[in-house]
Design an enzyme around this catalytic site. Structure first.
Site, mmCIF file in Angstrom:
data_model
loop_
_atom_site.group_PDB
_atom_site.id
_atom_site.type_symbol
_atom_site.label_atom_id
_atom_site.label_comp_id
_atom_site.label_asym_id
_atom_site.label_seq_id
_atom_site.Cartn_x
_atom_site.Cartn_y
_atom_site.Cartn_z
ATOM 1 N N HIS A 63 0.861 -1.180 0.000
ATOM 2 C CA HIS A 63 0.000 0.000 0.000
ATOM 3 C C HIS A 63 0.897 1.230 0.000
ATOM 4 O O HIS A 63 2.020 1.212 0.513
ATOM 5 C CB HIS A 63 -0.878 0.025 1.246
ATOM 6 N N GLU A 65 0.776 3.868 1.778
ATOM 7 C CA GLU A 65 1.132 4.311 3.134
ATOM 8 C C GLU A 65 2.271 3.494 3.729
ATOM 9 O O GLU A 65 3.171 4.034 4.377
ATOM 10 C CB GLU A 65 -0.077 4.213 4.081
ATOM 11 N N CYS A 93 -6.574 1.788 5.574
ATOM 12 C CA CYS A 93 -7.179 0.546 6.056
ATOM 13 C C CYS A 93 -6.610 0.206 7.447
ATOM 14 O O CYS A 93 -5.774 0.940 7.980
ATOM 15 C CB CYS A 93 -6.863 -0.583 5.073
ATOM 16 N N CYS A 96 -2.699 -0.161 7.487
ATOM 17 C CA CYS A 96 -2.004 1.109 7.382
ATOM 18 C C CYS A 96 -2.236 2.000 8.596
ATOM 19 O O CYS A 96 -1.307 2.658 9.072
ATOM 20 C CB CYS A 96 -2.407 1.815 6.092
#
Length: 161
Positions: A63, A65, A93, A96
């Site tokens: 991801h 992040e 999410c 993260c």
């Protein structure tokens, strides 16, 4: 003026979210879910900028992040990011959000809420201090543009199938 107010006011949210949005557009063009991210210091210097790379890396942990946190901590030589702000186009999410708490990011600004999986206030709130760190959160910056980008991406995916 309270420390939090001074801390928040030092960041240029519009300018910095545009950096994240540009990363999201790059992800879109690479057939990745268009999520972009950057981390900046209190002088609005960009420490890093990233985008989703789950497809490219064949790794569900890639991801935007997670990559940004790793790059920033390595670049800065620290495990904590108290004095930094993350800008990300979509609400983080659970994975993260947990990483943001563990990295002690000082502030999070995200553009679009994610009602299905968002864990910074929508579905759950993992960053509100329930654990060992509270993150200052701002949302809604460029949300219309981000929503259009996300909708366009998923519409194109549906049309392919």
């Amino acid at each position: 003026m309270e420390r939090n107010e001074k801390f928040i006011k030092c960041f240029d949210d519009q300018k910095n979210m545009l950096v994240a949005l540009e990363q999201a557009k790059l992800a879109y063009n690479e057939d990745e879910v268009p999520i972009g991210c950057c981390i900046v210091d209190m002088n609005n210097n960009i420490i890093c900028q990233t985008r989703n790379k789950k497809e490219e890396m064949n790794n569900s942990l890639m991801h935007a992040e997670m990559q940004a946190l790793n790059i920033a901590m390595e670049k800065l030589g620290t495990k904590y990011l108290y004095e930094y702000c993350m800008y990300v186009t979509l609400e983080p999410c659970a994975m993260c959000a947990g990483a943001l708490v563990n990295a002690r990011i000082g502030r999070l600004v995200y553009g679009l809420e994610e009602p299905k999986t968002g864990c910074c206030g929508s579905k759950f709130n993992l960053v509100d201090g329930s654990f060992n760190h509270t993150i200052l959160v701002e949302k809604g910056i460029y949300k219309d543009e981000i929503k259009e980008l996300m909708s366009s991406f998923f519409q194109a995916k549906r049309n392919k199938n």
